[in-house]
Design a protein around this motif. Sequence first.
Motif, mmCIF file in Angstrom:
data_model
loop_
_atom_site.group_PDB
_atom_site.id
_atom_site.type_symbol
_atom_site.label_atom_id
_atom_site.label_comp_id
_atom_site.label_asym_id
_atom_site.label_seq_id
_atom_site.Cartn_x
_atom_site.Cartn_y
_atom_site.Cartn_z
ATOM 1 N N ARG A 163 26.174 -12.973 4.082
ATOM 2 C CA ARG A 163 25.119 -12.418 3.054
ATOM 3 C C ARG A 163 25.071 -11.229 3.476
ATOM 4 N N THR A 164 24.863 -10.022 2.676
ATOM 5 C CA THR A 164 24.480 -8.669 3.036
ATOM 6 C C THR A 164 23.511 -8.225 1.855
ATOM 7 N N LYS A 165 22.955 -7.162 2.464
ATOM 8 C CA LYS A 165 21.939 -6.218 1.782
ATOM 9 C C LYS A 165 22.426 -4.874 2.088
ATOM 10 N N PRO A 166 23.093 -4.438 1.222
ATOM 11 C CA PRO A 166 23.801 -3.062 1.522
ATOM 12 C C PRO A 166 22.757 -2.046 1.714
ATOM 13 N N ARG A 167 22.915 -0.840 2.575
ATOM 14 C CA ARG A 167 21.893 0.128 2.596
ATOM 15 C C ARG A 167 22.107 1.188 1.556
ATOM 16 N N ARG A 168 23.040 1.131 0.921
ATOM 17 C CA ARG A 168 23.359 2.262 -0.305
ATOM 18 C C ARG A 168 22.921 3.477 0.353
ATOM 19 N N ARG A 169 23.307 4.068 1.466
ATOM 20 C CA ARG A 169 22.897 5.242 2.072
ATOM 21 C C ARG A 169 21.501 5.627 1.942
ATOM 22 N N GLY A 170 20.606 4.835 2.296
ATOM 23 C CA GLY A 170 19.179 4.792 2.204
ATOM 24 C C GLY A 170 18.469 4.466 1.079
ATOM 25 N N LYS A 171 19.076 4.189 -0.133
ATOM 26 C CA LYS A 171 18.329 3.790 -1.197
ATOM 27 C C LYS A 171 17.685 2.246 -1.210
ATOM 28 N N THR A 172 17.931 1.713 -0.562
ATOM 29 C CA THR A 172 17.475 0.167 -0.419
ATOM 30 C C THR A 172 16.257 0.525 0.346
ATOM 31 N N TYR A 173 16.175 1.038 1.498
ATOM 32 C CA TYR A 173 14.828 1.627 2.446
ATOM 33 C C TYR A 173 13.890 2.240 1.305
ATOM 34 N N ASP A 174 14.537 3.313 0.698
ATOM 35 C CA ASP A 174 13.459 3.984 -0.210
ATOM 36 C C ASP A 174 12.833 3.070 -1.167
ATOM 37 N N ALA A 175 13.521 2.323 -1.946
ATOM 38 C CA ALA A 175 13.114 1.359 -2.750
ATOM 39 C C ALA A 175 12.107 0.246 -2.349
ATOM 40 N N MET A 176 12.285 -0.210 -1.048
ATOM 41 C CA MET A 176 11.181 -1.101 -0.677
ATOM 42 C C MET A 176 9.987 -0.340 -0.374
ATOM 43 N N TRP A 177 10.291 0.907 0.379
ATOM 44 C CA TRP A 177 8.959 1.637 0.782
ATOM 45 C C TRP A 177 8.014 1.981 -0.520
ATOM 46 N N ARG A 178 8.647 2.435 -1.667
ATOM 47 C CA ARG A 178 8.114 2.868 -2.709
ATOM 48 C C ARG A 178 7.326 1.603 -3.402
ATOM 49 N N ALA A 179 8.135 0.520 -3.220
ATOM 50 C CA ALA A 179 7.357 -0.603 -3.831
ATOM 51 C C ALA A 179 6.240 -1.143 -2.997
ATOM 52 N N ALA A 180 6.222 -1.103 -1.963
ATOM 53 C CA ALA A 180 5.003 -1.300 -0.981
ATOM 54 C C ALA A 180 3.781 -0.519 -1.339
ATOM 55 N N ILE A 181 4.247 0.855 -1.429
ATOM 56 C CA ILE A 181 3.066 1.820 -1.512
ATOM 57 C C ILE A 181 2.584 1.556 -3.073
ATOM 58 N N ARG A 182 3.144 1.339 -4.068
ATOM 59 C CA ARG A 182 2.832 1.041 -5.276
ATOM 60 C C ARG A 182 2.061 -0.237 -5.414
ATOM 61 N N ALA A 183 2.502 -1.341 -4.635
ATOM 62 C CA ALA A 183 1.958 -2.597 -4.584
ATOM 63 C C ALA A 183 0.718 -2.420 -3.904
ATOM 64 N N ARG A 184 0.191 -1.275 -3.498
ATOM 65 C CA ARG A 184 -1.199 -1.112 -2.733
ATOM 66 C C ARG A 184 -1.318 -1.871 -1.416
ATOM 67 N N ALA A 185 -0.149 -1.881 -0.523
ATOM 68 C CA ALA A 185 0.062 -2.641 0.515
ATOM 69 C C ALA A 185 -1.049 -2.233 1.427
ATOM 70 N N ASP A 186 -1.816 -3.042 2.380
ATOM 71 C CA ASP A 186 -2.714 -2.643 3.466
ATOM 72 C C ASP A 186 -2.149 -2.236 4.510
ATOM 73 N N VAL A 222 3.671 9.740 3.523
ATOM 74 C CA VAL A 222 3.447 10.035 2.194
ATOM 75 C C VAL A 222 2.197 8.443 2.038
ATOM 76 N N SER A 223 2.511 7.260 2.731
ATOM 77 C CA SER A 223 1.662 6.165 2.825
ATOM 78 C C SER A 223 0.350 6.521 3.316
ATOM 79 N N THR A 224 0.266 7.284 4.385
ATOM 80 C CA THR A 224 -1.277 7.732 4.906
ATOM 81 C C THR A 224 -1.766 8.791 3.702
ATOM 82 N N GLY A 225 -1.146 9.379 3.133
ATOM 83 C CA GLY A 225 -1.821 10.289 2.273
ATOM 84 C C GLY A 225 -1.551 12.038 2.738
ATOM 85 N N ALA A 226 -1.115 12.156 3.867
ATOM 86 C CA ALA A 226 -0.566 13.361 4.397
ATOM 87 C C ALA A 226 0.300 14.021 3.695
ATOM 88 N N LEU A 227 1.307 13.923 2.910
ATOM 89 C CA LEU A 227 1.901 14.377 1.824
ATOM 90 C C LEU A 227 1.550 13.808 0.470
#
Length: 349
Positions: A239-262, A318-323
Amino acid sequence: MPARRALIFLALLALLGTAAARAEASTAIFYYPWYGSQARDGAYLHWRQHWRLAPYDIASNFYPLRGAYSSGDPRVIAAQTAEIAAAGVDELVTSWWGWGSLEDTRLPALIAAAKARGLRVAAHIEPYAGRTIESVGADIEHLRSLGITDFYVYRPDDFAVEAWAPLLARLDGVRVFAQTAVPSFAASAGFDGVYTYDVLTHGAASFTRLCAAAHRAKLLCAPSVGPGYMASRATGDRRTKPRRRGKTYDAMWRAAIRARADVVTITSYNEWSEGTQIEPASDDPPALGYLSYDGAYGLHGAAASRAYLTRTACWVAVSTGALVRHGGAFVARATGFRSRAARTCTSVF
């Protein structure tokens, strides 16, 4: 400004172009202190899974920039904690396999190195042989004596809700997170929050539902983001989850921030066997058959080796609000200007 934030911004001053930030979400990264080398430990611990012949043939689809290192080497620990701190991560969550285990004996040195970099250390309580509710309670007391106050319990559903409740109800001054995508289980058992860890099973699309349910249950939500998954050389798992040259990591970060993760938890700093690591990887491995980070975020060669650490610093900012987003670009919150580093982070959304 708290000492921890001051240390982060001294390290990231060039990145952010500012020395002030508004904290919105904290970050924690899963870390593995279990590696060994022949020279230091008498064996290539964890590098030889699945009949591999370290040091050049290792149990990973990627090859570390540091080679088949020992997690007991003070120079390695110092360099690793420095990288994690420079990325702005708040907390290192170390894998822990019970009293007297290799991970336990290496813990004091890790805590000292992390403290020197302004990092908190949390414990990832693994499903070690003989683990019981009572032993976990003793584990927490033991680890709290070392200054650890955050605990992440892997596979909490090994035990029933009714078994957890008495222990968690009497704990004070600590936070205990359950590795589960079922917040109702965690709430009934008395946990303080939930995390997912498994980036293969729990993807970005699940985070909004997870955090909404967790917050309704008055729990902290700590979804786990990661760059990908590949474990074939270490376990034979295809089983694999491809990195897609960073797009996978970005998508997960984006989703965590939009979900208002603590808390945004990162899987992982150095779980090389499962290919979830963001620790620097070699762009010139010593043998054929290895992958590299080449092409991640448009970087190549040696520059790509640290691509995921660099990107982590962007997402932490981004997640801390510095950017903050301003028009079509990111700017430093305090100054309103686009620093060079802010321009490199523009593509995160």
